[in-house]
Motif scaffolding. Structure first.
Motif, PDB file in Angstrom:
ATOM      1  N   ARG A  48       0.845  -1.200   0.000  1.00  0.00           N
ATOM      2  CA  ARG A  48       0.000   0.000   0.000  1.00  0.00           C
ATOM      3  C   ARG A  48       0.881   1.252   0.000  1.00  0.00           C
ATOM      4  N   GLY A  49       1.941   1.215   0.795  1.00  0.00           N
ATOM      5  CA  GLY A  49       2.861   2.340   0.846  1.00  0.00           C
ATOM      6  C   GLY A  49       3.579   2.581  -0.467  1.00  0.00           C
ATOM      7  N   MET A  50       3.719   1.537  -1.259  1.00  0.00           N
ATOM      8  CA  MET A  50       4.355   1.652  -2.578  1.00  0.00           C
ATOM      9  C   MET A  50       3.366   2.108  -3.646  1.00  0.00           C
ATOM     10  N   GLY A  51       2.082   2.200  -3.261  1.00  0.00           N
ATOM     11  CA  GLY A  51       1.079   2.688  -4.193  1.00  0.00           C
ATOM     12  C   GLY A  51       0.171   1.631  -4.776  1.00  0.00           C
ATOM     13  N   TYR A  52       0.281   0.394  -4.339  1.00  0.00           N
ATOM     14  CA  TYR A  52      -0.583  -0.660  -4.860  1.00  0.00           C
ATOM     15  C   TYR A  52      -1.929  -0.592  -4.150  1.00  0.00           C
ATOM     16  N   ASP A  53      -3.027  -0.528  -4.912  1.00  0.00           N
ATOM     17  CA  ASP A  53      -4.335  -0.417  -4.282  1.00  0.00           C
ATOM     18  C   ASP A  53      -5.267  -1.586  -4.586  1.00  0.00           C
ATOM     19  N   GLY A  54      -4.755  -2.621  -5.217  1.00  0.00           N
ATOM     20  CA  GLY A  54      -5.559  -3.810  -5.489  1.00  0.00           C
ATOM     21  C   GLY A  54      -5.564  -4.751  -4.297  1.00  0.00           C
ATOM     22  N   ALA A  55      -6.164  -5.913  -4.489  1.00  0.00           N
ATOM     23  CA  ALA A  55      -6.225  -6.931  -3.429  1.00  0.00           C
ATOM     24  C   ALA A  55      -4.821  -7.486  -3.170  1.00  0.00           C
ATOM     25  N   VAL A  56      -4.496  -7.616  -1.898  1.00  0.00           N
ATOM     26  CA  VAL A  56      -3.230  -8.234  -1.486  1.00  0.00           C
ATOM     27  C   VAL A  56      -3.609  -9.456  -0.672  1.00  0.00           C
ATOM     28  N   LYS A  57      -3.411 -10.634  -1.277  1.00  0.00           N
ATOM     29  CA  LYS A  57      -3.788 -11.858  -0.578  1.00  0.00           C
ATOM     30  C   LYS A  57      -2.552 -12.631  -0.152  1.00  0.00           C
ATOM     31  N   SER A  58      -2.745 -13.449   0.844  1.00  0.00           N
ATOM     32  CA  SER A  58      -1.648 -14.289   1.306  1.00  0.00           C
ATOM     33  C   SER A  58      -1.304 -15.301   0.216  1.00  0.00           C
ATOM     34  N   PRO A  59      -0.023 -15.479  -0.075  1.00  0.00           N
ATOM     35  CA  PRO A  59       0.365 -16.443  -1.107  1.00  0.00           C
ATOM     36  C   PRO A  59       0.523 -17.876  -0.578  1.00  0.00           C
TER      37      PRO A  59
END
Length: 151
Positions: A48-59
């Motif tokens: 989020r801090g890098m600017g990613y605003d999509g879903a971040v799911k556990s891999p």
């Protein structure tokens, strides 16, 4: 080595966001801690801090989730389900490391002997209702990142 107390999830996400400008590729980050200690929360806040605003799911099941940015790619690995360290090579995960990549590796000990060496280690542990995060630099790259974060 420095330990930071994170009283809640919001503080953990804010802590991770502050690291977004401190990591430069190439960089390998180990995320250590028991289940539920905050490893994926850190990865989500960092992205989020890098600017990613999509879903971040556990891999956990996919083994790796990759996020492309204009100047770098962040690969978020979760090796929890590995039954042997050689699965790292079997899956071809080492091929994802390049001069423009940042690797976040949860459960790196599951790939011992195969995963690349860490530049930084973030070790999370439960402390009351919050978490402690101990940050340690393992290389010159890691030391530069810590210096940026502290200043």
């Amino acid at each position: 080595m420095e330990t930071v107390f994170l009283p809640d999830e919001a503080a953990a996400v804010q802590f991770a966001r502050k690291w977004a400008d401190c990591l430069t590729a190439p960089c390998v980050v180990y995320l250590l801690g028991d289940l539920g200690a905050g490893k994926t929360t850190f990865a989500r806040g960092l992205l989020r801090g890098m600017g990613y605003d999509g879903a971040v799911k556990s891999p956990t099941y996919a083994l790796v989730e990759s996020y492309a940015f204009p100047d770098k790619t962040v690969h978020h690995f979760d090796l929890y389900r590995f039954s042997s360290p050689g699965e790292w090579d079997d899956a071809g995960l080492g091929e994802l490391f390049a001069s423009d990549s940042i690797g976040l590796i949860e459960w790196p000990q599951q790939g011992r002997g195969f995963v690349p060496a860490a530049d930084l280690i973030f070790e999370f542990s439960v402390c009351g209702q919050g978490r402690n995060c101990t940050v340690s630099a393992q290389s010159e790259t890691g030391k530069r990142s810590v210096d940026l974060w502290q200043n």
